[in-house]
Design an enzyme around this catalytic site. Structure first.
Site, mmCIF file in Angstrom:
data_model
loop_
_atom_site.group_PDB
_atom_site.id
_atom_site.type_symbol
_atom_site.label_atom_id
_atom_site.label_comp_id
_atom_site.label_asym_id
_atom_site.label_seq_id
_atom_site.Cartn_x
_atom_site.Cartn_y
_atom_site.Cartn_z
ATOM 1 N N ASP A 207 0.811 -1.210 0.000
ATOM 2 C CA ASP A 207 0.000 0.000 0.000
ATOM 3 C C ASP A 207 0.853 1.274 0.000
ATOM 4 O O ASP A 207 2.037 1.250 0.333
ATOM 5 C CB ASP A 207 -0.888 0.039 1.250
ATOM 6 C CG ASP A 207 -2.022 -0.972 1.178
ATOM 7 O OD1 ASP A 207 -2.024 -1.820 0.254
ATOM 8 O OD2 ASP A 207 -2.904 -0.916 2.054
ATOM 9 N N ASP A 208 0.187 2.369 -0.321
ATOM 10 C CA ASP A 208 0.658 3.749 -0.095
ATOM 11 C C ASP A 208 1.645 4.300 -1.119
ATOM 12 O O ASP A 208 2.006 5.466 -1.044
ATOM 13 C CB ASP A 208 1.262 3.937 1.311
ATOM 14 C CG ASP A 208 0.223 3.780 2.421
ATOM 15 O OD1 ASP A 208 -0.946 3.521 2.089
ATOM 16 O OD2 ASP A 208 0.593 3.905 3.601
ATOM 17 N N HIS B 268 3.717 -2.381 3.180
ATOM 18 C CA HIS B 268 3.750 -1.018 2.637
ATOM 19 C C HIS B 268 4.970 -0.781 1.768
ATOM 20 O O HIS B 268 6.103 -0.913 2.224
ATOM 21 C CB HIS B 268 3.660 0.002 3.781
ATOM 22 C CG HIS B 268 2.318 -0.044 4.449
ATOM 23 N ND1 HIS B 268 1.998 -1.017 5.374
ATOM 24 C CD2 HIS B 268 1.207 0.699 4.277
ATOM 25 C CE1 HIS B 268 0.738 -0.839 5.762
ATOM 26 N NE2 HIS B 268 0.240 0.190 5.111
ATOM 27 N N HIS C 179 -5.410 9.163 0.347
ATOM 28 C CA HIS C 179 -5.367 8.388 1.588
ATOM 29 C C HIS C 179 -6.180 9.002 2.727
ATOM 30 O O HIS C 179 -5.742 9.054 3.885
ATOM 31 C CB HIS C 179 -3.924 8.150 2.044
ATOM 32 C CG HIS C 179 -3.755 6.908 2.882
ATOM 33 N ND1 HIS C 179 -4.111 6.842 4.214
ATOM 34 C CD2 HIS C 179 -3.290 5.680 2.582
ATOM 35 C CE1 HIS C 179 -3.846 5.647 4.696
ATOM 36 N NE2 HIS C 179 -3.353 4.909 3.716
#
Ligand SMILES: *[C@@H]1O[C@H](CO)[C@@H](O)[C@H](O)[C@H]1NC(C)=O
Ligand SMILES: *[C@@H]1O[C@H](CO)[C@@H](O)[C@H](O)[C@H]1NC(C)=O
Ligand SMILES: *[C@@H]1O[C@H](CO)[C@@H](O)[C@H](O)[C@H]1NC(C)=O
Length: 418
Positions: free
Chosen positions: A48-49, A200, A107
Site C-alpha cells: 500500500d501507499d 507497505h 489516503h
C-alpha cells in the site's frame, strides 16, 4: 499515511459478506468485499501507499522470484503519482505483470467523507491509471481498511470491489522488521490455505528486508505468490486500453493534498475519466501483420526497441523476430509492442536526434510519429525532410538510430521492410 488495523471489525464484516451467496445482481448493487484469497496454496503479498521510490526494487525482486505482487496506489500521498519517475516506475511494474489497484487519491479515511468526496477520490485514481497505463482498476483498498455503506456503493457504482487483507505485517504500525518477519513465519507455520498479506511499499525495510524474506519463505513452503485478482480467480482490471501522452494537466497541483478531500477551490470530480481503448484491428488488416525493418547493408540486422517503455531507445541488433523487432505499419505510424510508436524524441529537427518509442493511439498520433516510406526506401518523417538514419553506418548491436536530413542515395537511410 499509514494504515491502521481494525481487524476485528473487518473480520466481522467478512463473516457477513461471505455468509451469503452473491448473485450477479447483488454484486452490482453492493461490491464484493474481499478479505481472504479463495484459491488454495496461493499467497497474495500486497503493498500500500505507493508509488514511491522502492516500487521498482520490489517489482524486480518479485519478477526475479517468478512471483507477482499487488500494489495499491495513492495519487498524492508519499509522492505525487505524476512525478515522472513514478510514472515510469508504474509503467515498469505494470509491464512486468504485477497488479495495480486503487488506494484512493489522497489516503483519507473514506468512511468520513461525503459520497461526492468519495467519488472524487476514486475518480482521480481512475484518471491516473487511465493516463499512465491505460487500465480501469477493478479493486479499491480503502485506507485504514475503513469503509461504510457509502464507500461500498460508490465503489460499486464505479465498478470496483473492496480488497482488504487477512494478515498485516505491521510494517507501517511500528512493528520492527524482526516482528514483521515473525508474523510471516506465523503465516507459514500455520500452514494456511492461503493468505492476503498487507505491507507497505513506502517502507525501506519492507523493500530491502521483508520482501526478500517473504519471497524466500513462502516459496520454500511451496506457496504460489500471486496477485489478489489471481488468488480470487477474477480479472485484475475492468478494461485494458492504451495509455495516454503525458501533458501539463498531469499534476497533483490543484488536487486534494495528502489526507484531504475535494471541495472549496478544488472542484469535485464525479464523472468518468477519459479512457483510450486499444485501437480496434481493422476488419481488413493490411496484408502485413508485423514486419521486420532492416538496414540496406545487412539482411540479418533489425530495427529493435529493446525496452517496452516510454522513451525506450530504438537500435539495431541481430534479427531474432522477437516482439521488440515486430513493427506494424498502421497508416503513417510504426507500432511495436501493440501500443508503442516510433517517435522522434521531443520532436527535434536537429540532425542526429535519436529515435525512441512512446505510447500512442495509432488512430490519432501526434506529428512526431508520422512517417512515410519513399520509393528509394527511405523512412521519412512526414513534412520535415528528415529520414531514419543508421548512425555512423554502424551495424553494431545496440547502435541507436537517429534522424538526419534526407539525402538521396545515402545507404544509411535505406531500409528494407520485410
Ligand atoms: C507485529 O508482529 C507480530 C508478530 O511478531 C504480530 O503478532 C502483530 O500482529 C504485528 N502487529 C501488527 C500491527 O500487525
Ligand atoms: C532478440 O533480440 C533482442 C535485442 O537484442 C533481445 O532484447 C531479445 O531478448 C532477443 N529475443 C530472443 C528471443 O532472443
Ligand atoms: C543536417 O545535415 C545536412 C546534410 O548532411 C546539412 O545539409 C544540414 O545543414 C544539417 N542541418 C542542420 C540543422 O545542421
Amino acid at each position: 499515511m499509514s494504515s491502521s488495523v481494525l481487524l476485528f471489525t473487518l473480520l466481522t464484516s467478512f463473516a457477513v459478506v461471505f455468509g451469503h451467496p452473491h448473485t450477479h445482481l447483488e454484486f452490482r448493487a453492493t461490491p464484493q468485499v474481499y478479505g481472504h484469497c479463495l484459491n488454495s496454496n496461493e499467497i497474495a503479498l500486497t503493498f500500500d501507499d505507493g508509488p514511491f521510490q522502492y516500487l521498482r526494487s520490489i517489482s524486480d525482486q518479485f519478477t526475479a522470484a517468478g512471483a507477482k505482487a499487488t500494489f495499491f496506489f495513492n495519487g498524492n500521498n508519499w509522492d505525487c503519482i505524476y512525478n515522472p519517475d513514478r510514472i515510469s516506475d508504474i509503467q515498469y511494474a505494470y509491464a512486468a505483470g504485477h497488479m495495480l489497484a486503487s488506494h484512493s487519491w489522497s489516503h483519507p479515511d473514506l468512511s468520513t467523507l461525503s459520497r461526492t468526496e468519495i467519488h472524487d477520490s476514486l475518480y482521480r485514481m481512475e484518471e491516473a491509471f487511465s493516463r499512465i497505463v491505460g487500465i480501469k482498476p477493478a479493486f479499491l483498498r480503502p485506507p485504514y481498511g475503513n469503509y461504510n455503506e457509502d464507500v461500498r456503493s460508490v465503489a460499486a457504482a464505479r465498478g470496483q470491489s473492496l480488497a482488504l487483507w487477512d494478515w498485516d505485517t505491521g510494517d507501517a504500525d511500528g512493528n520492527t522488521t524482526a516482528q514483521s518477519k515473525a508474523l510471516l513465519d506465523d503465516i507459514a507455520n500455520a500452514k494456511v490455505k492461503n493468505a492476503n498479506v498487507l505491507s507497505h511499499e513506502v517502507k525501506e525495510n519492507t523493500a530491502t528486508e521483508l520482501v526478500p524474506y517473504a519471497l524466500d519463505l513462502f516459496k520454500r513452503k511451496g506457496y504460489k505468490l500471486v496477485t489478489i485478482a489471481q488468488c480470487l480467480g477474477v480479472e485484475p482490471y475492468n478494461a485494458i486500453g492504451v495509455r495516454q501522452q503525458p501533458s501539463s494537466t498531469w499534476t497533483c497541483n490543484g488536487a486534494p493534498a495528502p489526507g484531504a478531500a475535494c471541495g472549496g477551490s478544488i472542484p469535485c470530480q464525479t464523472g468518468t475519466p477519459v479512457f483510450s481503448s486499444a485501437p480496434s484491428t481493422p476488419s481488413n488488416p493490411p496484408s502485413d501483420g508485423a514486419r521486420l525493418i532492416k538496414p540496406k547493408a545487412s539482411s540479418s540486422t533489425c530495427l529493435t526497441a529493446p525496452t517496452n517503455a516510454n522513451g525506450g531507445a530504438v537500435v539495431v541488433s541481430p534479427c531474432n523476430g522477437s516482439a521488440s523487432q515486430s513493427w506494424k505499419q498502421i497508416g503513417q505510424v510504426f507500432v511495436v509492442y501493440g501500443n508503442m510508436c516510433l517517435d522522434v524524441t521531443k520532436g527535434s529537427t536537429a540532425n542526429g536526434t535519436k529515435m525512441q518509442i512512446w505510447s500512442c493511439n495509432p488512430v490519432s498520433p501526434n506529428a512526431n510519429k508520422l512517417f512515410t516510406v519513399t520509393s528509394s526506401k527511405q523512412i521519412q518523417w512526414v513534412g520535415q525532410g528528415k529520414c531514419l538514419d543508421l548512425t555512423d553506418g554502424s551495424l553494431k548491436s545496440g547502435n541507436k538510430i537517429q534522424t538526419w536530413s534526407c539525402v538521396n542515395g545515402n545507404n544509411n537511410q535505406a531500409w528494407n521492410i520485410v
